[in-house]
Design a protein around this motif. Structure first.
Motif, mmCIF file in Angstrom:
data_model
loop_
_atom_site.group_PDB
_atom_site.id
_atom_site.type_symbol
_atom_site.label_atom_id
_atom_site.label_comp_id
_atom_site.label_asym_id
_atom_site.label_seq_id
_atom_site.Cartn_x
_atom_site.Cartn_y
_atom_site.Cartn_z
ATOM 1 N N LEU A 36 0.829 -1.209 0.000
ATOM 2 C CA LEU A 36 0.000 0.000 0.000
ATOM 3 C C LEU A 36 0.867 1.264 0.000
ATOM 4 O O LEU A 36 0.787 2.087 -0.907
ATOM 5 N N ILE A 37 1.698 1.397 1.031
ATOM 6 C CA ILE A 37 2.421 2.662 1.231
ATOM 7 C C ILE A 37 3.566 2.826 0.238
ATOM 8 O O ILE A 37 3.704 3.878 -0.395
ATOM 9 N N HIS A 38 4.376 1.786 0.073
ATOM 10 C CA HIS A 38 5.527 1.919 -0.830
ATOM 11 C C HIS A 38 5.107 2.143 -2.290
ATOM 12 O O HIS A 38 5.624 3.055 -2.951
ATOM 13 N N PRO A 39 4.156 1.355 -2.831
ATOM 14 C CA PRO A 39 3.730 1.622 -4.219
ATOM 15 C C PRO A 39 3.174 3.035 -4.395
ATOM 16 O O PRO A 39 3.405 3.669 -5.429
ATOM 17 N N ALA A 40 2.457 3.520 -3.378
ATOM 18 C CA ALA A 40 1.865 4.861 -3.488
ATOM 19 C C ALA A 40 2.956 5.927 -3.541
ATOM 20 O O ALA A 40 2.950 6.812 -4.412
ATOM 21 N N SER A 41 3.920 5.850 -2.626
ATOM 22 C CA SER A 41 4.975 6.864 -2.624
ATOM 23 C C SER A 41 5.832 6.723 -3.880
ATOM 24 O O SER A 41 6.243 7.717 -4.480
ATOM 25 N N ASN A 42 6.038 5.484 -4.309
ATOM 26 C CA ASN A 42 6.839 5.237 -5.504
ATOM 27 C C ASN A 42 6.219 5.888 -6.748
ATOM 28 O O ASN A 42 6.918 6.485 -7.560
ATOM 29 N N GLU A 43 4.913 5.756 -6.882
ATOM 30 C CA GLU A 43 4.256 6.334 -8.053
ATOM 31 C C GLU A 43 4.449 7.857 -8.089
ATOM 32 O O GLU A 43 4.735 8.436 -9.139
ATOM 33 N N ILE A 44 4.337 8.483 -6.916
ATOM 34 C CA ILE A 44 4.492 9.939 -6.859
ATOM 35 C C ILE A 44 5.935 10.334 -7.170
ATOM 36 O O ILE A 44 6.194 11.213 -7.992
ATOM 37 N N LEU A 45 6.889 9.656 -6.533
ATOM 38 C CA LEU A 45 8.293 10.015 -6.722
ATOM 39 C C LEU A 45 8.745 9.775 -8.169
ATOM 40 O O LEU A 45 9.447 10.606 -8.753
ATOM 41 N N LEU A 46 8.317 8.660 -8.751
ATOM 42 C CA LEU A 46 8.685 8.367 -10.142
ATOM 43 C C LEU A 46 8.119 9.418 -11.082
ATOM 44 O O LEU A 46 8.788 9.906 -11.993
#
Ligand code: HEC
Length: 144
Positions: A36-46
């Motif tokens: 949940l948390i890592h994919p969400a932050s990853n999408e924003i950062l990428l």
């Protein structure tokens, strides 16, 4: 016994939620982070690294991820998940606030504002991990 702020929140949430709902048993912290948390932050950062969302569908994805982070801060404060010592509550709140700021930036399609939020997202993750992931930060100054 001295009650810290996190304890107060946990007791408060505990009073509102039925006793049989033990969230820690349904979803482990690790799953919450990985799925949940890592994919969400990853999408924003990428997205920010690529110069920001390129179309409406990408903006919608970033909004969804930002909202996920904003709400995740609260999920980390549920009884069975919240840790009463250290800066757990502070970092969970930082995650919520950064997620909300990212959501607002995405709502107004403001790439600059979105980019400005990534440091705060990162600080929330790292701040908490320094204290609560000793295998990753063995001698971090905040480690317990
Ligand atoms: C309030 C505390 C807290 C915050 C904020 C937090 N984490 Fe975590 N995270 C943890 C804890 C505790 C673990 C260790 C879980 C375990 O191993 O049981 C963890 C583990 C992880 C893991 C490793 C999971 C595994 O074992 O493979 C990843 C990846 C992760 N977090 C990503 C993130 C990202 C990305 C953010 C920020 C967007 C974040 N976390 C914010 C507490 C937090």
């Amino acid at each position: 016994m001295k009650l810290g702020r996190a304890t107060g929140v946990a007791l408060f949430a505990g009073a509102l939620l039925p006793a049989q709902q033990d969230f820690s048993r349904s979803v482990a912290m690790k799953q919450l982070m990985l799925d949940l948390i890592h994919p969400a932050s990853n999408e924003i950062l990428l997205s920010v690294n690529r110069g920001g969302p390129q179309n409406d569908s990408e903006w919608a994805g970033v909004r969804r991820s930002a909202l996920t982070l904003a709400e995740s801060g609260d999920l980390l404060m549920l009884p069975g998940r919240v840790r009463e010592q250290g800066d757990w509550a502070k970092n969970a709140k930082m995650l919520s606030e950064a997620g909300m700021a990212a959501y607002k930036a995405a709502e107004s399609k403001d790439v600059k504002a979105l980019g400005a939020v990534t440091d705060a997202i990162d600080a929330a993750c790292t701040g908490c991990h320094k204290q609560y992931r000793p295998n990753v930060f063995p001698r971090g100054d905040g480690s317990k």
